[in-house]
Write an enzyme that holds these catalytic residues in place. Structure first.
Site, PDB file in Angstrom:
ATOM      1  CE  LYS A  67     -66.132  19.104  16.923  1.00  0.00           C
ATOM      2  NZ  LYS A  67     -65.370  19.902  17.913  1.00  0.00           N
ATOM      3  CE  LYS A  91     -59.193  11.363  18.435  1.00  0.00           C
ATOM      4  NZ  LYS A  91     -59.242  12.211  19.662  1.00  0.00           N
ATOM      5  CE  LYS A 103     -56.405  18.198  20.819  1.00  0.00           C
ATOM      6  NZ  LYS A 103     -57.237  16.989  20.793  1.00  0.00           N
ATOM      7  CB  THR A 187     -63.925  10.970  26.064  1.00  0.00           C
ATOM      8  OG1 THR A 187     -64.219  12.198  25.405  1.00  0.00           O
ATOM      9  CG2 THR A 187     -62.602  10.428  25.572  1.00  0.00           C
ATOM     10  CG  ASN A 218     -64.454  14.876  30.712  1.00  0.00           C
ATOM     11  OD1 ASN A 218     -64.487  14.005  29.855  1.00  0.00           O
ATOM     12  ND2 ASN A 218     -65.533  15.532  31.085  1.00  0.00           N
ATOM     13  CB  SER A 356     -67.801  16.974  19.319  1.00  0.00           C
ATOM     14  OG  SER A 356     -67.226  17.393  20.526  1.00  0.00           O
TER      15      SER A 356
END
Ligand code: GLU
Length: 428
Positions: A67, A91, A103, A187, A218, A356
Protein backbone atom coordinates in the site's frame (compact mmCIF):
# COMPACT_ATOMS: atom_id res chain seq x y z
CA UNK A 1 24.61 12.61 -3.12
CA UNK A 2 23.71 10.62 -0.01
CA UNK A 3 21.24 7.81 -0.41
CA UNK A 4 17.91 8.47 1.31
CA UNK A 5 17.31 4.73 1.55
CA UNK A 6 20.68 4.14 3.22
CA UNK A 7 19.84 6.85 5.77
CA UNK A 8 16.36 5.38 6.31
CA UNK A 9 17.92 1.97 7.00
CA UNK A 10 20.20 3.46 9.68
CA UNK A 11 17.13 3.81 11.92
CA UNK A 12 16.86 0.04 12.06
CA UNK A 13 20.27 -0.36 13.67
CA UNK A 14 18.96 1.33 16.81
CA UNK A 15 15.68 -0.56 16.69
CA UNK A 16 17.34 -3.97 16.36
CA UNK A 17 19.15 -3.30 19.68
CA UNK A 18 15.85 -3.45 21.54
CA UNK A 19 14.35 -6.59 20.06
CA UNK A 20 15.41 -10.15 19.37
CA UNK A 21 15.08 -10.73 15.66
CA UNK A 22 16.13 -13.63 13.49
CA UNK A 23 18.62 -12.98 10.72
CA UNK A 24 15.78 -13.78 8.29
CA UNK A 25 14.04 -10.64 9.43
CA UNK A 26 17.12 -8.41 9.26
CA UNK A 27 17.93 -9.72 5.78
CA UNK A 28 14.36 -9.17 4.57
CA UNK A 29 14.38 -5.53 5.70
CA UNK A 30 17.39 -4.72 3.53
CA UNK A 31 15.76 -5.32 0.15
CA UNK A 32 12.60 -4.17 -1.61
CA UNK A 33 10.58 -7.08 -2.97
CA UNK A 34 9.98 -5.54 -6.39
CA UNK A 35 11.20 -2.34 -8.06
CA UNK A 36 9.74 -1.35 -11.40
CA UNK A 37 10.96 1.49 -13.60
CA UNK A 38 8.74 2.36 -16.56
CA UNK A 39 8.98 4.73 -19.52
CA UNK A 40 5.71 6.60 -19.86
CA UNK A 41 4.90 7.91 -23.34
CA UNK A 42 2.65 10.97 -23.36
CA UNK A 43 1.27 12.84 -26.38
CA UNK A 44 1.75 16.50 -25.46
CA UNK A 45 -0.72 19.24 -26.45
CA UNK A 46 1.58 20.43 -29.25
CA UNK A 47 1.66 16.97 -30.84
CA UNK A 48 5.13 15.95 -29.59
CA UNK A 49 5.67 12.58 -27.91
CA UNK A 50 7.39 12.93 -24.56
CA UNK A 51 8.65 10.06 -22.42
CA UNK A 52 8.54 10.43 -18.64
CA UNK A 53 10.08 8.05 -16.10
CA UNK A 54 7.88 6.39 -13.50
CA UNK A 55 8.54 4.01 -10.62
CA UNK A 56 6.66 1.63 -8.39
CA UNK A 57 8.45 -0.10 -5.52
CA UNK A 58 6.77 -2.80 -3.41
CA UNK A 59 8.90 -3.12 -0.33
CA UNK A 60 7.35 -5.90 1.69
CA UNK A 61 4.03 -7.74 1.51
CA UNK A 62 4.32 -10.18 4.40
CA UNK A 63 1.41 -8.60 6.30
CA UNK A 64 -0.86 -8.05 3.30
CA UNK A 65 -1.08 -6.38 -0.12
CA UNK A 66 1.37 -3.52 -0.48
CA UNK A 67 0.00 0.00 0.00
CA UNK A 68 1.26 3.47 -0.74
CA UNK A 69 0.90 6.69 -2.66
CA UNK A 70 2.19 8.07 -5.94
CA UNK A 71 4.10 11.31 -6.05
CA UNK A 72 4.68 13.68 -8.97
CA UNK A 73 7.83 15.70 -8.43
CA UNK A 74 10.93 16.68 -10.43
CA UNK A 75 13.19 15.15 -7.73
CA UNK A 76 11.56 11.71 -7.79
CA UNK A 77 14.20 8.96 -8.03
CA UNK A 78 14.31 5.22 -7.45
CA UNK A 79 16.25 5.83 -4.22
CA UNK A 80 13.58 8.19 -2.89
CA UNK A 81 10.68 5.91 -3.86
CA UNK A 82 12.42 2.91 -2.27
CA UNK A 83 12.79 4.81 1.02
CA UNK A 84 9.18 5.90 0.90
CA UNK A 85 8.09 2.28 0.28
CA UNK A 86 10.14 1.19 3.28
CA UNK A 87 8.49 3.87 5.46
CA UNK A 88 5.06 2.76 4.23
CA UNK A 89 5.86 -0.81 5.32
CA UNK A 90 6.75 0.39 8.81
CA UNK A 91 3.80 2.81 8.93
CA UNK A 92 1.15 0.21 8.02
CA UNK A 93 2.55 -2.11 10.70
CA UNK A 94 2.69 0.72 13.28
CA UNK A 95 -1.06 1.18 12.68
CA UNK A 96 -1.64 -2.60 12.60
CA UNK A 97 -3.24 -2.36 9.14
CA UNK A 98 -3.28 -5.61 7.12
CA UNK A 99 -0.98 -4.10 4.50
CA UNK A 100 2.64 -4.14 3.44
CA UNK A 101 4.31 -1.05 2.02
CA UNK A 102 4.87 0.40 -1.44
CA UNK A 103 5.36 3.74 -3.15
CA UNK A 104 5.32 5.09 -6.67
CA UNK A 105 6.26 8.26 -8.44
CA UNK A 106 6.84 10.06 -11.69
CA UNK A 107 9.75 12.37 -12.29
CA UNK A 108 7.87 15.46 -13.50
CA UNK A 109 6.97 18.99 -12.50
CA UNK A 110 3.19 18.61 -12.78
CA UNK A 111 2.70 22.39 -12.81
CA UNK A 112 4.41 22.49 -16.22
CA UNK A 113 1.71 20.29 -17.76
CA UNK A 114 -1.77 21.18 -18.96
CA UNK A 115 -4.69 19.39 -17.35
CA UNK A 116 -5.07 17.06 -20.33
CA UNK A 117 -1.35 16.28 -20.45
CA UNK A 118 -1.52 15.44 -16.76
CA UNK A 119 -4.47 13.13 -17.35
CA UNK A 120 -2.65 11.36 -20.21
CA UNK A 121 0.45 10.99 -18.04
CA UNK A 122 -1.59 9.53 -15.16
CA UNK A 123 -3.31 7.04 -17.47
CA UNK A 124 0.03 6.14 -19.06
CA UNK A 125 1.41 5.40 -15.59
CA UNK A 126 -1.41 2.96 -14.87
CA UNK A 127 -0.87 1.22 -18.22
CA UNK A 128 2.82 0.95 -17.31
CA UNK A 129 2.29 -0.68 -13.91
CA UNK A 130 -1.09 -2.44 -14.38
CA UNK A 131 0.42 -5.92 -14.24
CA UNK A 132 1.81 -5.52 -10.72
CA UNK A 133 -1.09 -3.73 -8.98
CA UNK A 134 -4.59 -4.77 -7.88
CA UNK A 135 -6.93 -4.63 -4.85
CA UNK A 136 -5.35 -7.79 -3.46
CA UNK A 137 -1.81 -7.06 -4.58
CA UNK A 138 -0.74 -3.42 -4.47
CA UNK A 139 -3.02 -0.46 -3.74
CA UNK A 140 -2.22 3.10 -4.83
CA UNK A 141 -3.13 6.45 -3.23
CA UNK A 142 -2.30 10.18 -3.45
CA UNK A 143 0.97 11.66 -2.23
CA UNK A 144 2.90 14.88 -3.01
CA UNK A 145 1.23 16.74 -5.96
CA UNK A 146 -1.33 14.04 -6.64
CA UNK A 147 -4.95 14.25 -5.51
CA UNK A 148 -8.44 12.76 -5.73
CA UNK A 149 -8.97 13.91 -9.34
CA UNK A 150 -5.80 12.11 -10.44
CA UNK A 151 -6.81 8.99 -8.47
CA UNK A 152 -10.16 9.09 -10.31
CA UNK A 153 -8.42 9.08 -13.73
CA UNK A 154 -6.18 6.24 -12.62
CA UNK A 155 -9.06 4.17 -11.26
CA UNK A 156 -10.91 4.66 -14.55
CA UNK A 157 -7.87 3.59 -16.59
CA UNK A 158 -7.51 0.46 -14.48
CA UNK A 159 -11.22 -0.34 -14.98
CA UNK A 160 -10.75 -0.01 -18.75
CA UNK A 161 -7.69 -2.28 -18.79
CA UNK A 162 -9.26 -4.99 -16.60
CA UNK A 163 -12.81 -4.58 -17.98
CA UNK A 164 -14.07 -4.88 -14.41
CA UNK A 165 -14.95 -2.44 -11.66
CA UNK A 166 -12.12 -2.80 -9.15
CA UNK A 167 -12.24 0.40 -7.08
CA UNK A 168 -10.15 -1.16 -4.30
CA UNK A 169 -6.99 -0.80 -6.43
CA UNK A 170 -6.75 2.89 -5.52
CA UNK A 171 -7.72 4.87 -2.44
CA UNK A 172 -8.09 8.62 -2.03
CA UNK A 173 -10.54 8.64 -4.95
CA UNK A 174 -13.22 11.33 -5.38
CA UNK A 175 -16.16 10.69 -3.05
CA UNK A 176 -18.53 10.37 -6.03
CA UNK A 177 -16.26 7.74 -7.56
CA UNK A 178 -16.21 5.22 -4.69
CA UNK A 179 -13.98 7.32 -2.45
CA UNK A 180 -14.41 7.56 1.32
CA UNK A 181 -15.78 10.51 3.22
CA UNK A 182 -13.10 11.93 5.48
CA UNK A 183 -10.14 10.71 3.39
CA UNK A 184 -9.18 14.15 2.08
CA UNK A 185 -8.30 15.62 5.47
CA UNK A 186 -7.41 12.33 7.21
CA UNK A 187 -3.63 12.93 7.31
CA UNK A 188 -4.02 16.33 8.98
CA UNK A 189 -6.68 15.03 11.34
CA UNK A 190 -4.61 12.01 12.37
CA UNK A 191 -1.57 14.22 13.03
CA UNK A 192 -3.67 16.45 15.28
CA UNK A 193 -4.87 13.43 17.30
CA UNK A 194 -1.27 12.30 17.79
CA UNK A 195 -0.19 15.78 18.88
CA UNK A 196 -3.13 16.11 21.26
CA UNK A 197 -2.38 12.73 22.85
CA UNK A 198 1.18 13.87 23.48
CA UNK A 199 0.11 17.24 24.89
CA UNK A 200 -2.49 15.58 27.16
CA UNK A 201 0.32 13.51 28.67
CA UNK A 202 2.36 16.63 29.27
CA UNK A 203 -0.73 18.50 30.55
CA UNK A 204 -0.33 21.23 27.93
CA UNK A 205 -3.24 23.23 26.47
CA UNK A 206 -3.43 24.24 22.78
CA UNK A 207 -4.38 27.82 23.69
CA UNK A 208 -0.95 28.45 25.14
CA UNK A 209 1.02 27.03 22.23
CA UNK A 210 2.41 28.61 19.07
CA UNK A 211 2.80 26.58 15.88
CA UNK A 212 4.74 27.01 12.61
CA UNK A 213 3.75 24.85 9.63
CA UNK A 214 6.15 24.11 6.77
CA UNK A 215 4.20 22.76 3.78
CA UNK A 216 0.73 23.97 2.80
CA UNK A 217 -0.43 21.09 0.62
CA UNK A 218 -3.24 18.72 1.52
CA UNK A 219 -1.70 17.46 4.77
CA UNK A 220 -0.25 20.74 6.06
CA UNK A 221 -3.31 22.81 5.19
CA UNK A 222 -5.87 20.53 6.81
CA UNK A 223 -3.70 20.10 9.88
CA UNK A 224 -3.38 23.90 10.24
CA UNK A 225 -7.10 24.41 9.68
CA UNK A 226 -8.14 21.82 12.27
CA UNK A 227 -5.45 22.86 14.77
CA UNK A 228 -6.53 26.50 14.51
CA UNK A 229 -10.11 25.41 15.13
CA UNK A 230 -9.22 23.78 18.45
CA UNK A 231 -7.27 26.81 19.63
CA UNK A 232 -3.62 26.44 18.60
CA UNK A 233 -1.99 29.72 17.59
CA UNK A 234 -0.65 29.22 14.04
CA UNK A 235 1.98 31.96 13.70
CA UNK A 236 3.86 30.83 10.59
CA UNK A 237 3.01 29.05 7.33
CA UNK A 238 5.40 28.14 4.51
CA UNK A 239 4.77 26.73 1.06
CA UNK A 240 7.21 25.88 -1.73
CA UNK A 241 7.63 29.57 -2.64
CA UNK A 242 8.27 31.12 0.78
CA UNK A 243 6.75 31.76 4.20
CA UNK A 244 4.70 34.24 6.21
CA UNK A 245 4.79 35.03 9.91
CA UNK A 246 2.44 36.86 12.23
CA UNK A 247 2.96 37.01 15.95
CA UNK A 248 -0.79 37.55 16.46
CA UNK A 249 -1.60 34.41 14.53
CA UNK A 250 -2.83 33.43 11.07
CA UNK A 251 -6.13 31.97 9.94
CA UNK A 252 -5.22 28.99 7.75
CA UNK A 253 -8.52 28.97 5.86
CA UNK A 254 -8.13 32.64 4.93
CA UNK A 255 -4.54 32.07 3.85
CA UNK A 256 -5.66 29.22 1.59
CA UNK A 257 -8.56 31.26 0.21
CA UNK A 258 -6.19 34.09 -0.62
CA UNK A 259 -3.70 31.72 -2.23
CA UNK A 260 -6.45 30.39 -4.47
CA UNK A 261 -8.36 33.57 -5.23
CA UNK A 262 -5.51 35.82 -6.19
CA UNK A 263 -4.08 33.60 -8.82
CA UNK A 264 -4.98 31.53 -11.78
CA UNK A 265 -5.73 28.03 -10.79
CA UNK A 266 -3.41 26.98 -13.60
CA UNK A 267 -4.41 23.49 -14.58
CA UNK A 268 -7.27 23.79 -12.05
CA UNK A 269 -5.58 21.00 -10.14
CA UNK A 270 -2.92 22.99 -8.40
CA UNK A 271 -2.97 26.37 -6.80
CA UNK A 272 -0.36 28.61 -8.40
CA UNK A 273 -0.55 31.29 -5.73
CA UNK A 274 1.71 31.37 -2.71
CA UNK A 275 1.15 32.18 0.94
CA UNK A 276 3.73 34.94 0.36
CA UNK A 277 1.23 36.92 -1.70
CA UNK A 278 -0.50 38.00 1.47
CA UNK A 279 0.80 41.53 1.82
CA UNK A 280 -0.01 42.35 5.41
CA UNK A 281 2.08 39.69 7.06
CA UNK A 282 5.79 39.54 7.53
CA UNK A 283 7.47 37.56 4.76
CA UNK A 284 10.25 35.26 5.84
CA UNK A 285 12.20 32.48 4.18
CA UNK A 286 11.30 28.81 4.55
CA UNK A 287 14.54 28.29 6.46
CA UNK A 288 13.64 31.10 8.88
CA UNK A 289 10.27 29.49 9.45
CA UNK A 290 11.94 26.24 10.54
CA UNK A 291 14.03 28.17 13.04
CA UNK A 292 11.21 30.30 14.52
CA UNK A 293 10.90 30.49 18.28
CA UNK A 294 7.65 28.51 18.48
CA UNK A 295 6.42 25.68 20.69
CA UNK A 296 5.57 23.28 17.87
CA UNK A 297 7.17 22.97 14.45
CA UNK A 298 5.14 21.02 11.90
CA UNK A 299 7.13 19.70 8.94
CA UNK A 300 4.63 18.81 6.23
CA UNK A 301 6.60 19.30 3.01
CA UNK A 302 9.29 16.89 1.80
CA UNK A 303 12.06 14.70 3.20
CA UNK A 304 15.43 15.96 4.53
CA UNK A 305 14.22 19.39 5.68
CA UNK A 306 15.98 19.19 9.04
CA UNK A 307 19.51 17.89 8.66
CA UNK A 308 22.80 18.13 10.56
CA UNK A 309 23.29 21.74 9.36
CA UNK A 310 20.10 23.27 10.74
CA UNK A 311 19.05 20.81 13.47
CA UNK A 312 20.99 22.79 16.09
CA UNK A 313 18.98 25.95 15.24
CA UNK A 314 15.53 24.44 15.83
CA UNK A 315 13.93 26.37 18.71
CA UNK A 316 10.64 24.44 18.91
CA UNK A 317 10.23 21.92 21.74
CA UNK A 318 8.12 19.59 19.62
CA UNK A 319 8.58 18.64 15.95
CA UNK A 320 5.50 17.04 14.36
CA UNK A 321 6.48 15.11 11.23
CA UNK A 322 3.58 15.15 8.77
CA UNK A 323 5.86 14.74 5.73
CA UNK A 324 7.63 11.43 5.21
CA UNK A 325 11.27 11.54 6.31
CA UNK A 326 11.60 15.29 6.99
CA UNK A 327 14.33 14.76 9.63
CA UNK A 328 17.58 12.94 8.74
CA UNK A 329 19.08 10.39 11.13
CA UNK A 330 21.98 12.76 11.95
CA UNK A 331 19.50 15.53 12.74
CA UNK A 332 17.56 13.13 14.97
CA UNK A 333 20.58 12.73 17.22
CA UNK A 334 21.11 16.52 17.47
CA UNK A 335 17.44 17.18 18.25
CA UNK A 336 17.42 14.47 20.88
CA UNK A 337 20.52 15.92 22.53
CA UNK A 338 18.82 19.32 22.62
CA UNK A 339 15.69 17.88 24.22
CA UNK A 340 13.45 18.42 21.19
CA UNK A 341 10.69 15.80 21.05
CA UNK A 342 9.98 14.43 17.57
CA UNK A 343 6.55 12.92 16.91
CA UNK A 344 7.65 10.56 14.13
CA UNK A 345 6.21 10.38 10.62
CA UNK A 346 5.36 6.67 10.72
CA UNK A 347 2.83 7.52 13.44
CA UNK A 348 2.08 11.23 12.98
CA UNK A 349 1.11 11.05 9.29
CA UNK A 350 -0.53 7.62 9.42
CA UNK A 351 -4.08 9.05 9.42
CA UNK A 352 -4.02 9.14 5.62
CA UNK A 353 -3.25 5.49 5.08
CA UNK A 354 -5.60 4.50 7.90
CA UNK A 355 -8.56 6.11 6.16
CA UNK A 356 -7.24 4.63 2.88
CA UNK A 357 -7.64 1.27 4.60
CA UNK A 358 -11.22 2.22 5.53
CA UNK A 359 -11.84 3.20 1.88
CA UNK A 360 -10.50 -0.15 0.68
CA UNK A 361 -12.71 -1.99 3.19
CA UNK A 362 -15.76 0.01 2.01
CA UNK A 363 -14.92 -0.71 -1.65
CA UNK A 364 -14.63 -4.41 -0.98
CA UNK A 365 -17.81 -4.54 1.07
CA UNK A 366 -19.71 -2.23 -1.31
CA UNK A 367 -21.12 -0.53 1.77
CA UNK A 368 -20.25 3.09 2.58
CA UNK A 369 -19.86 4.69 6.00
CA UNK A 370 -21.03 8.10 7.17
CA UNK A 371 -18.32 10.69 7.81
CA UNK A 372 -18.73 10.56 11.60
CA UNK A 373 -17.99 6.85 11.57
CA UNK A 374 -14.83 7.31 9.50
CA UNK A 375 -13.59 10.08 11.81
CA UNK A 376 -14.45 8.21 15.01
CA UNK A 377 -12.67 5.04 13.83
CA UNK A 378 -9.62 7.02 12.77
CA UNK A 379 -9.43 8.68 16.18
CA UNK A 380 -9.80 5.35 17.96
CA UNK A 381 -7.10 3.59 15.90
CA UNK A 382 -4.51 6.34 15.91
CA UNK A 383 -4.84 7.27 19.59
CA UNK A 384 -4.59 3.58 20.55
CA UNK A 385 -1.34 3.14 18.60
CA UNK A 386 0.04 6.50 19.76
CA UNK A 387 -0.54 5.63 23.42
CA UNK A 388 1.13 2.24 22.98
CA UNK A 389 4.18 3.93 21.42
CA UNK A 390 4.39 6.62 24.11
CA UNK A 391 4.21 3.89 26.81
CA UNK A 392 6.89 1.82 25.06
CA UNK A 393 9.18 4.86 24.81
CA UNK A 394 8.73 5.54 28.56
CA UNK A 395 9.26 1.92 29.50
CA UNK A 396 12.43 1.42 27.45
CA UNK A 397 13.69 5.02 27.73
CA UNK A 398 13.98 5.38 23.98
CA UNK A 399 12.95 8.06 21.50
CA UNK A 400 9.42 8.09 20.14
CA UNK A 401 10.81 7.24 16.71
CA UNK A 402 12.64 4.17 17.99
CA UNK A 403 9.52 3.12 19.91
CA UNK A 404 7.30 3.53 16.83
CA UNK A 405 9.72 1.53 14.68
CA UNK A 406 9.96 -1.11 17.38
CA UNK A 407 6.18 -1.50 17.42
CA UNK A 408 6.06 -1.78 13.61
CA UNK A 409 9.15 -3.96 13.21
CA UNK A 410 7.98 -6.43 15.87
CA UNK A 411 4.68 -6.90 14.03
CA UNK A 412 6.40 -7.39 10.67
CA UNK A 413 9.02 -9.67 12.23
CA UNK A 414 6.23 -11.77 13.76
CA UNK A 415 4.72 -12.24 10.31
CA UNK A 416 8.05 -13.04 8.63
CA UNK A 417 8.93 -15.56 11.32
CA UNK A 418 5.55 -17.29 11.25
CA UNK A 419 5.77 -17.55 7.50
CA UNK A 420 9.33 -18.83 7.26
CA UNK A 421 11.17 -22.09 7.68
CA UNK A 422 14.13 -20.79 9.67
CA UNK A 423 13.03 -22.55 12.87
CA UNK A 424 13.47 -25.91 11.14
CA UNK A 425 17.13 -25.12 10.45
CA UNK A 426 17.61 -23.89 14.01
CA UNK A 427 16.22 -27.26 15.22
CA UNK A 428 13.52 -25.55 17.27
N1 GLU B 1 0.82 9.07 0.64
C1 GLU B 1 0.27 8.87 1.95
C2 GLU B 1 1.37 8.42 2.91
O1 GLU B 1 2.53 8.62 2.66
C3 GLU B 1 -0.94 7.96 1.94
C4 GLU B 1 -0.69 6.57 1.48
C5 GLU B 1 -1.96 5.75 1.33
O2 GLU B 1 -3.02 6.21 1.68
O3 GLU B 1 -1.83 4.64 0.86
O4 GLU B 1 1.08 7.92 3.97
Amino acid sequence: MNSIFADAQKRLVDVFKYTELTDDVEETFKHPKLSLCVSLPVRMDDGRLKIFTGYRVQFNDTRGPTKGGIRYHPDVSLDEITSLSFWMTIKCAVMNLPFGGAKGGICVNPKDLSRLELERLSRSYIRGIADIIGPKRDILAPDVYTNATIMGWMADEYTQIKRQQLPGVITGKPVHLNGSLGREYATGRGALHVLQQWLDRKKLQPQNLTVAVQGFGNAGYHFARLAHRVGFNIVGIADSKGAIYSKKGLEPQKVMQHKQEHHDLGTMLYCDGSVCDLQHYQKISSQELLELDVDILVVAALENQIDKDNAGNIMAQIVLEIANGPVTSEADAILEKNGVVVLPDVLANAGGVTVSYFEWVQNRAGYYWVEEKVNARLEKCITREARAIFDLADEKRISLRTAAYLQGVNRIAGAITQQGTREYFLNK
